[in-house]
Design an enzyme around this catalytic site. Structure first.
Site: not given
Length: 434
Positions: A179, A214, A160-163, A165
Protein backbone atom coordinates in the site's frame (compact mmCIF):
# COMPACT_ATOMS: atom_id res chain seq x y z
CA UNK A 1 -12.50 -7.04 23.22
CA UNK A 2 -10.38 -6.30 26.29
CA UNK A 3 -8.10 -3.97 24.33
CA UNK A 4 -11.13 -2.18 22.89
CA UNK A 5 -12.54 -1.81 26.39
CA UNK A 6 -9.26 -0.27 27.54
CA UNK A 7 -9.35 2.23 24.67
CA UNK A 8 -12.87 3.23 25.69
CA UNK A 9 -11.45 4.46 28.98
CA UNK A 10 -10.93 8.25 28.58
CA UNK A 11 -7.54 8.24 30.28
CA UNK A 12 -6.22 5.46 28.03
CA UNK A 13 -7.59 7.08 24.87
CA UNK A 14 -6.03 10.39 25.89
CA UNK A 15 -2.71 8.68 26.62
CA UNK A 16 -2.49 7.27 23.09
CA UNK A 17 -3.77 10.51 21.55
CA UNK A 18 -1.05 12.53 23.26
CA UNK A 19 1.53 9.85 22.50
CA UNK A 20 0.74 10.11 18.79
CA UNK A 21 1.11 13.89 19.02
CA UNK A 22 4.51 13.42 20.64
CA UNK A 23 5.90 11.77 17.53
CA UNK A 24 3.74 13.05 14.65
CA UNK A 25 2.67 16.69 14.10
CA UNK A 26 -1.12 16.18 14.26
CA UNK A 27 -3.91 18.13 15.84
CA UNK A 28 -5.53 16.57 18.89
CA UNK A 29 -8.67 15.76 16.89
CA UNK A 30 -6.74 14.00 14.14
CA UNK A 31 -4.67 12.00 16.64
CA UNK A 32 -7.76 11.01 18.61
CA UNK A 33 -9.34 9.89 15.34
CA UNK A 34 -6.66 7.20 15.06
CA UNK A 35 -7.41 5.93 18.55
CA UNK A 36 -11.14 5.89 17.87
CA UNK A 37 -10.74 3.96 14.60
CA UNK A 38 -8.55 1.37 16.32
CA UNK A 39 -11.08 0.92 19.11
CA UNK A 40 -13.93 0.34 16.66
CA UNK A 41 -11.82 -2.04 14.60
CA UNK A 42 -11.05 -4.13 17.68
CA UNK A 43 -14.75 -4.16 18.57
CA UNK A 44 -15.64 -5.27 15.03
CA UNK A 45 -13.40 -8.33 15.36
CA UNK A 46 -14.29 -9.36 18.89
CA UNK A 47 -15.83 -12.68 19.84
CA UNK A 48 -16.38 -15.16 17.04
CA UNK A 49 -15.70 -12.64 14.28
CA UNK A 50 -12.04 -13.69 14.17
CA UNK A 51 -13.03 -17.34 13.73
CA UNK A 52 -15.39 -16.31 10.94
CA UNK A 53 -12.48 -14.71 9.07
CA UNK A 54 -11.19 -18.19 8.38
CA UNK A 55 -14.50 -19.51 7.04
CA UNK A 56 -13.98 -21.83 4.09
CA UNK A 57 -16.19 -23.86 1.76
CA UNK A 58 -16.73 -27.38 0.50
CA UNK A 59 -17.63 -28.69 -2.93
CA UNK A 60 -18.91 -32.20 -3.74
CA UNK A 61 -16.44 -34.28 -5.69
CA UNK A 62 -16.90 -36.08 -8.99
CA UNK A 63 -17.30 -39.54 -7.46
CA UNK A 64 -18.59 -41.17 -4.29
CA UNK A 65 -16.61 -40.21 -1.18
CA UNK A 66 -14.75 -37.24 -2.67
CA UNK A 67 -15.13 -33.71 -1.30
CA UNK A 68 -12.91 -30.68 -1.78
CA UNK A 69 -12.58 -28.18 1.02
CA UNK A 70 -11.23 -24.67 0.62
CA UNK A 71 -9.39 -23.10 3.56
CA UNK A 72 -7.96 -19.66 4.30
CA UNK A 73 -4.48 -20.64 5.38
CA UNK A 74 -1.92 -18.55 7.27
CA UNK A 75 1.49 -17.89 5.76
CA UNK A 76 3.24 -18.45 9.08
CA UNK A 77 6.23 -16.12 9.64
CA UNK A 78 5.43 -12.70 8.16
CA UNK A 79 6.81 -9.16 8.33
CA UNK A 80 4.98 -5.86 8.67
CA UNK A 81 6.56 -2.49 7.78
CA UNK A 82 4.57 0.67 8.45
CA UNK A 83 5.13 4.43 8.00
CA UNK A 84 5.30 7.37 10.38
CA UNK A 85 2.08 9.16 9.52
CA UNK A 86 -0.42 6.81 11.20
CA UNK A 87 1.69 5.24 13.96
CA UNK A 88 -1.29 3.54 15.65
CA UNK A 89 -4.04 3.02 13.07
CA UNK A 90 -2.09 1.45 10.21
CA UNK A 91 0.04 -0.64 12.54
CA UNK A 92 -2.83 -2.07 14.57
CA UNK A 93 -5.19 -2.78 11.69
CA UNK A 94 -2.54 -4.68 9.74
CA UNK A 95 -0.88 -6.29 12.76
CA UNK A 96 -4.12 -7.60 14.22
CA UNK A 97 -5.26 -8.77 10.78
CA UNK A 98 -2.08 -10.82 10.50
CA UNK A 99 -2.60 -12.28 13.97
CA UNK A 100 -6.28 -12.99 13.35
CA UNK A 101 -5.32 -15.19 10.41
CA UNK A 102 -2.83 -17.17 12.50
CA UNK A 103 0.52 -15.68 11.46
CA UNK A 104 3.63 -14.95 13.54
CA UNK A 105 4.57 -11.30 12.97
CA UNK A 106 7.79 -9.33 13.12
CA UNK A 107 6.89 -5.66 12.85
CA UNK A 108 9.13 -2.75 11.98
CA UNK A 109 7.61 0.68 12.23
CA UNK A 110 9.06 4.04 11.31
CA UNK A 111 11.84 4.52 13.87
CA UNK A 112 10.79 8.01 15.07
CA UNK A 113 7.25 6.79 15.81
CA UNK A 114 7.68 3.15 16.87
CA UNK A 115 7.16 4.08 20.53
CA UNK A 116 3.43 4.10 19.77
CA UNK A 117 3.59 0.48 18.58
CA UNK A 118 5.58 -0.54 21.63
CA UNK A 119 3.01 0.96 23.97
CA UNK A 120 0.14 -0.71 22.12
CA UNK A 121 1.87 -4.08 22.39
CA UNK A 122 2.25 -3.49 26.11
CA UNK A 123 -1.49 -2.80 26.24
CA UNK A 124 -2.15 -6.13 24.50
CA UNK A 125 0.10 -7.90 27.00
CA UNK A 126 -1.79 -6.21 29.81
CA UNK A 127 -5.01 -7.57 28.30
CA UNK A 128 -3.63 -11.11 28.22
CA UNK A 129 -2.22 -11.47 24.70
CA UNK A 130 0.66 -13.98 24.43
CA UNK A 131 4.00 -12.15 24.53
CA UNK A 132 5.49 -14.49 21.92
CA UNK A 133 3.05 -13.71 19.09
CA UNK A 134 4.71 -10.49 17.88
CA UNK A 135 8.34 -9.41 17.59
CA UNK A 136 8.93 -5.65 17.47
CA UNK A 137 12.21 -4.49 15.97
CA UNK A 138 13.56 -0.96 16.35
CA UNK A 139 15.97 -0.44 13.46
CA UNK A 140 16.79 1.57 10.37
CA UNK A 141 15.95 0.43 6.86
CA UNK A 142 19.15 -1.47 5.97
CA UNK A 143 19.00 -3.58 9.14
CA UNK A 144 15.39 -4.55 8.42
CA UNK A 145 16.36 -5.21 4.82
CA UNK A 146 18.83 -7.85 5.97
CA UNK A 147 16.20 -9.46 8.19
CA UNK A 148 13.76 -9.62 5.27
CA UNK A 149 16.26 -11.74 3.34
CA UNK A 150 15.71 -14.57 5.80
CA UNK A 151 13.98 -17.39 3.92
CA UNK A 152 11.69 -18.09 6.87
CA UNK A 153 9.64 -14.94 6.18
CA UNK A 154 6.97 -15.92 3.68
CA UNK A 155 5.25 -12.55 3.22
CA UNK A 156 5.98 -8.87 3.84
CA UNK A 157 3.29 -6.23 3.97
CA UNK A 158 4.71 -2.77 3.31
CA UNK A 159 3.00 0.58 3.63
CA UNK A 160 5.09 3.58 2.60
CA UNK A 161 6.81 5.25 -0.33
CA UNK A 162 6.62 3.89 -3.87
CA UNK A 163 10.39 3.91 -4.27
CA UNK A 164 10.92 1.71 -1.22
CA UNK A 165 8.01 -0.51 -2.23
CA UNK A 166 9.54 -1.19 -5.65
CA UNK A 167 12.94 -1.86 -4.09
CA UNK A 168 11.45 -4.39 -1.68
CA UNK A 169 9.38 -6.04 -4.40
CA UNK A 170 12.57 -6.83 -6.31
CA UNK A 171 14.52 -7.85 -3.21
CA UNK A 172 11.76 -10.16 -2.01
CA UNK A 173 11.04 -11.62 -5.46
CA UNK A 174 7.44 -10.46 -5.36
CA UNK A 175 6.54 -11.96 -1.97
CA UNK A 176 5.06 -8.66 -0.84
CA UNK A 177 1.75 -6.83 -0.44
CA UNK A 178 1.96 -3.08 -0.98
CA UNK A 179 0.00 0.00 0.00
CA UNK A 180 2.22 2.76 -1.33
CA UNK A 181 1.93 6.33 -2.54
CA UNK A 182 -1.20 7.90 -3.94
CA UNK A 183 -1.48 11.04 -6.04
CA UNK A 184 -5.15 11.20 -5.20
CA UNK A 185 -7.65 13.11 -7.29
CA UNK A 186 -11.00 14.74 -6.76
CA UNK A 187 -13.33 15.66 -9.62
CA UNK A 188 -16.14 18.13 -9.04
CA UNK A 189 -18.97 17.29 -11.43
CA UNK A 190 -21.29 19.68 -13.27
CA UNK A 191 -23.98 19.75 -10.57
CA UNK A 192 -23.21 22.36 -7.93
CA UNK A 193 -24.46 21.42 -4.46
CA UNK A 194 -23.55 22.86 -1.04
CA UNK A 195 -20.51 25.07 -1.68
CA UNK A 196 -19.72 25.51 2.00
CA UNK A 197 -19.68 21.77 2.68
CA UNK A 198 -17.62 20.88 -0.40
CA UNK A 199 -15.12 23.66 0.39
CA UNK A 200 -14.74 22.32 3.93
CA UNK A 201 -14.23 18.77 2.70
CA UNK A 202 -11.64 19.92 0.16
CA UNK A 203 -9.74 21.72 2.90
CA UNK A 204 -9.85 18.62 5.12
CA UNK A 205 -8.77 16.31 2.31
CA UNK A 206 -5.86 18.46 1.19
CA UNK A 207 -4.53 19.92 4.43
CA UNK A 208 -5.56 17.91 7.52
CA UNK A 209 -2.53 16.25 9.10
CA UNK A 210 -0.52 18.81 7.10
CA UNK A 211 -1.31 16.78 3.98
CA UNK A 212 0.74 13.83 5.27
CA UNK A 213 -1.78 11.16 4.31
CA UNK A 214 -1.45 8.72 1.44
CA UNK A 215 -5.10 9.57 0.74
CA UNK A 216 -4.65 13.36 0.77
CA UNK A 217 -6.23 15.32 -2.07
CA UNK A 218 -3.34 16.03 -4.44
CA UNK A 219 -5.21 17.45 -7.42
CA UNK A 220 -8.65 19.05 -7.75
CA UNK A 221 -10.50 19.09 -11.10
CA UNK A 222 -13.05 21.90 -10.89
CA UNK A 223 -15.95 21.95 -13.33
CA UNK A 224 -16.61 25.41 -14.76
CA UNK A 225 -19.95 25.51 -12.92
CA UNK A 226 -18.11 25.19 -9.61
CA UNK A 227 -15.44 27.66 -10.75
CA UNK A 228 -18.19 30.26 -11.14
CA UNK A 229 -18.99 29.96 -7.42
CA UNK A 230 -16.98 31.14 -4.42
CA UNK A 231 -15.59 27.62 -3.85
CA UNK A 232 -11.89 28.36 -4.28
CA UNK A 233 -12.10 31.53 -2.20
CA UNK A 234 -13.82 29.57 0.57
CA UNK A 235 -11.11 26.88 0.47
CA UNK A 236 -8.51 29.64 0.77
CA UNK A 237 -10.30 31.09 3.80
CA UNK A 238 -10.57 27.70 5.48
CA UNK A 239 -6.90 26.93 4.82
CA UNK A 240 -5.89 30.26 6.36
CA UNK A 241 -7.41 29.19 9.69
CA UNK A 242 -4.81 26.47 10.11
CA UNK A 243 -2.00 27.31 12.50
CA UNK A 244 1.10 25.81 14.00
CA UNK A 245 -0.07 26.49 17.56
CA UNK A 246 -2.71 23.74 17.43
CA UNK A 247 -0.96 21.62 14.78
CA UNK A 248 -3.75 22.01 12.25
CA UNK A 249 -0.74 22.71 10.05
CA UNK A 250 2.77 21.76 11.06
CA UNK A 251 6.11 20.26 10.07
CA UNK A 252 6.38 18.09 6.98
CA UNK A 253 8.65 15.21 7.92
CA UNK A 254 9.65 13.99 4.44
CA UNK A 255 10.26 17.28 2.62
CA UNK A 256 12.18 20.48 3.22
CA UNK A 257 10.70 23.96 3.00
CA UNK A 258 13.08 24.79 0.17
CA UNK A 259 12.08 21.69 -1.78
CA UNK A 260 8.34 22.33 -1.52
CA UNK A 261 8.64 26.02 -2.41
CA UNK A 262 10.86 25.12 -5.35
CA UNK A 263 8.20 22.71 -6.61
CA UNK A 264 5.58 25.43 -6.19
CA UNK A 265 7.70 27.87 -8.19
CA UNK A 266 8.22 25.35 -11.00
CA UNK A 267 4.49 24.80 -11.34
CA UNK A 268 3.73 28.53 -11.20
CA UNK A 269 6.09 29.15 -14.12
CA UNK A 270 4.01 27.03 -16.49
CA UNK A 271 1.95 29.05 -19.00
CA UNK A 272 -1.33 30.18 -17.45
CA UNK A 273 -0.41 28.82 -13.99
CA UNK A 274 -0.62 30.85 -10.78
CA UNK A 275 -0.44 30.39 -7.03
CA UNK A 276 -3.99 30.54 -5.69
CA UNK A 277 -2.86 30.80 -2.08
CA UNK A 278 0.07 29.80 0.10
CA UNK A 279 3.42 29.30 -1.54
CA UNK A 280 5.16 30.82 1.47
CA UNK A 281 7.01 29.58 4.53
CA UNK A 282 4.98 28.98 7.65
CA UNK A 283 4.85 32.06 9.92
CA UNK A 284 7.21 33.82 7.54
CA UNK A 285 10.02 31.64 8.88
CA UNK A 286 9.45 32.71 12.50
CA UNK A 287 9.34 29.18 13.93
CA UNK A 288 11.67 26.62 15.46
CA UNK A 289 11.04 23.76 13.01
CA UNK A 290 14.44 22.29 12.03
CA UNK A 291 15.66 22.90 8.49
CA UNK A 292 15.62 19.19 7.73
CA UNK A 293 11.81 19.34 7.76
CA UNK A 294 9.35 21.35 5.73
CA UNK A 295 7.18 24.21 6.96
CA UNK A 296 4.91 25.93 4.46
CA UNK A 297 1.45 27.43 4.57
CA UNK A 298 -1.34 25.39 2.94
CA UNK A 299 -0.77 25.88 -0.77
CA UNK A 300 -2.76 25.53 -3.99
CA UNK A 301 -1.39 26.13 -7.47
CA UNK A 302 -3.69 26.48 -10.48
CA UNK A 303 -2.39 24.87 -13.68
CA UNK A 304 -4.42 24.82 -16.93
CA UNK A 305 -5.57 21.34 -17.89
CA UNK A 306 -3.89 21.58 -21.29
CA UNK A 307 -0.56 22.29 -19.62
CA UNK A 308 -0.92 19.38 -17.20
CA UNK A 309 -1.46 16.97 -20.09
CA UNK A 310 1.66 17.99 -21.99
CA UNK A 311 4.19 15.11 -21.79
CA UNK A 312 6.93 17.41 -20.59
CA UNK A 313 4.74 18.72 -17.71
CA UNK A 314 2.73 15.70 -16.60
CA UNK A 315 5.28 14.21 -14.20
CA UNK A 316 5.86 17.60 -12.57
CA UNK A 317 2.14 18.27 -12.15
CA UNK A 318 1.42 14.82 -10.70
CA UNK A 319 4.29 14.56 -8.23
CA UNK A 320 3.07 13.70 -4.73
CA UNK A 321 4.51 16.20 -2.25
CA UNK A 322 3.11 14.57 0.94
CA UNK A 323 2.57 17.96 2.47
CA UNK A 324 -0.03 20.76 2.52
CA UNK A 325 0.02 21.17 -1.24
CA UNK A 326 -2.39 20.59 -4.11
CA UNK A 327 -2.76 21.33 -7.80
CA UNK A 328 -6.05 22.83 -9.01
CA UNK A 329 -7.34 22.89 -12.57
CA UNK A 330 -10.59 23.67 -14.39
CA UNK A 331 -12.53 21.91 -17.11
CA UNK A 332 -15.74 22.17 -19.14
CA UNK A 333 -18.20 19.49 -20.26
CA UNK A 334 -16.39 19.09 -23.56
CA UNK A 335 -13.06 18.64 -21.74
CA UNK A 336 -14.17 15.70 -19.57
CA UNK A 337 -12.34 13.25 -21.89
CA UNK A 338 -9.13 15.17 -21.14
CA UNK A 339 -9.78 14.84 -17.42
CA UNK A 340 -10.28 11.09 -17.83
CA UNK A 341 -7.06 10.89 -19.83
CA UNK A 342 -5.20 12.59 -16.98
CA UNK A 343 -6.69 10.22 -14.42
CA UNK A 344 -5.72 7.18 -16.48
CA UNK A 345 -2.13 8.37 -16.93
CA UNK A 346 -1.46 8.68 -13.20
CA UNK A 347 0.78 5.95 -11.80
CA UNK A 348 -0.90 5.12 -8.50
CA UNK A 349 -4.54 4.38 -7.92
CA UNK A 350 -5.31 4.62 -4.24
CA UNK A 351 -8.17 6.98 -3.35
CA UNK A 352 -10.37 9.25 -5.43
CA UNK A 353 -13.51 11.36 -5.11
CA UNK A 354 -16.27 12.02 -7.64
CA UNK A 355 -18.23 14.91 -6.16
CA UNK A 356 -21.50 14.67 -8.03
CA UNK A 357 -25.00 13.30 -7.68
CA UNK A 358 -25.38 13.17 -11.47
CA UNK A 359 -25.72 9.43 -12.19
CA UNK A 360 -24.52 9.67 -15.79
CA UNK A 361 -21.46 11.67 -14.75
CA UNK A 362 -20.68 9.22 -11.97
CA UNK A 363 -20.86 6.23 -14.32
CA UNK A 364 -18.73 7.96 -16.94
CA UNK A 365 -15.90 8.64 -14.48
CA UNK A 366 -16.19 5.32 -12.63
CA UNK A 367 -16.11 3.40 -15.90
CA UNK A 368 -12.87 5.05 -16.95
CA UNK A 369 -10.92 4.90 -13.68
CA UNK A 370 -9.56 2.21 -11.36
CA UNK A 371 -8.81 3.72 -7.94
CA UNK A 372 -9.23 1.12 -5.22
CA UNK A 373 -11.06 3.38 -2.77
CA UNK A 374 -13.37 5.72 -4.66
CA UNK A 375 -15.91 7.93 -2.91
CA UNK A 376 -18.89 9.00 -5.03
CA UNK A 377 -21.63 11.54 -4.40
CA UNK A 378 -22.05 15.09 -3.18
CA UNK A 379 -20.21 14.26 0.06
CA UNK A 380 -17.35 12.40 -1.63
CA UNK A 381 -13.89 12.79 -0.12
CA UNK A 382 -10.43 11.31 -0.65
CA UNK A 383 -9.45 10.84 2.98
CA UNK A 384 -11.13 8.79 5.65
CA UNK A 385 -9.77 5.24 5.91
CA UNK A 386 -12.21 4.27 8.64
CA UNK A 387 -12.76 0.76 9.96
CA UNK A 388 -16.02 0.13 8.10
CA UNK A 389 -14.87 -0.16 4.49
CA UNK A 390 -11.96 -1.37 2.37
CA UNK A 391 -9.04 1.00 2.02
CA UNK A 392 -6.35 0.18 -0.52
CA UNK A 393 -5.19 0.56 -4.13
CA UNK A 394 -6.46 -1.21 -7.24
CA UNK A 395 -4.90 -2.12 -10.56
CA UNK A 396 -1.82 -3.74 -8.97
CA UNK A 397 -1.75 -7.46 -8.11
CA UNK A 398 0.51 -6.61 -5.16
CA UNK A 399 -2.02 -4.16 -3.73
CA UNK A 400 -2.85 -4.50 -0.03
CA UNK A 401 -6.10 -3.48 1.60
CA UNK A 402 -6.72 -2.73 5.24
CA UNK A 403 -9.47 -2.86 7.81
CA UNK A 404 -12.14 -5.20 6.45
CA UNK A 405 -12.81 -8.92 6.34
CA UNK A 406 -11.86 -9.06 2.65
CA UNK A 407 -8.67 -7.06 3.19
CA UNK A 408 -7.52 -9.25 6.06
CA UNK A 409 -8.21 -12.48 4.17
CA UNK A 410 -6.56 -11.26 0.97
CA UNK A 411 -3.40 -9.87 2.58
CA UNK A 412 -2.77 -12.23 5.47
CA UNK A 413 -3.88 -15.63 4.24
CA UNK A 414 -3.67 -17.78 1.15
CA UNK A 415 -6.05 -20.33 -0.31
CA UNK A 416 -5.48 -23.99 0.40
CA UNK A 417 -7.56 -26.76 -1.11
CA UNK A 418 -7.81 -30.13 0.66
CA UNK A 419 -9.45 -32.92 -1.31
CA UNK A 420 -10.89 -35.70 0.82
CA UNK A 421 -11.02 -38.97 -1.13
CA UNK A 422 -11.48 -41.89 1.24
CA UNK A 423 -14.04 -44.31 -0.24
CA UNK A 424 -12.26 -47.11 -2.10
CA UNK A 425 -14.03 -48.40 -5.21
CA UNK A 426 -15.53 -51.87 -4.91
CA UNK A 427 -14.34 -54.77 -7.06
CA UNK A 428 -11.38 -52.72 -8.34
CA UNK A 429 -9.38 -54.15 -11.22
CA UNK A 430 -6.17 -52.61 -12.56
CA UNK A 431 -6.90 -50.75 -15.82
CA UNK A 432 -4.76 -50.66 -18.95
CA UNK A 433 -1.71 -48.38 -18.83
CA UNK A 434 -2.47 -44.82 -19.90
Amino acid sequence: AKAAAELRRPEVAEFFTRLIQRVVPKSHKQAFGEVNIVRMFLENFSGDQVRNLAAGFSVPGDHLGQTSQGFRWPYGPVALITPFNFPLEIVVLQLMGALYMGNKVVTKNSSPTSLVTEQFLRLLHHCGAPMSDVDLIHSDGPVMGELLKEPALRLTQFTGSSRTAEHLAKQLHGKIKIEDAGFDWKVLGPDVTDVDYVAWQCDQDAYACTGQKCSAQSILFVHENWAATSLLEKIKTLASRRQLADLTVGPVLTQTTEGMLSHCAQLAQLPGARVLFGGTELLGGDHSIPKCYGAINPTAVFVPLAEILKPENFALCTTEIFGPFQVVTEYSDSELPLVLEALERMDHHLTAAIVSNDADFQLKVLGNTVNGTTYVGARARTTGAPQNHWFGPAGDPRGAGIGTREAIQMVWSCHREVIIDAAMPKNFTTPQAS
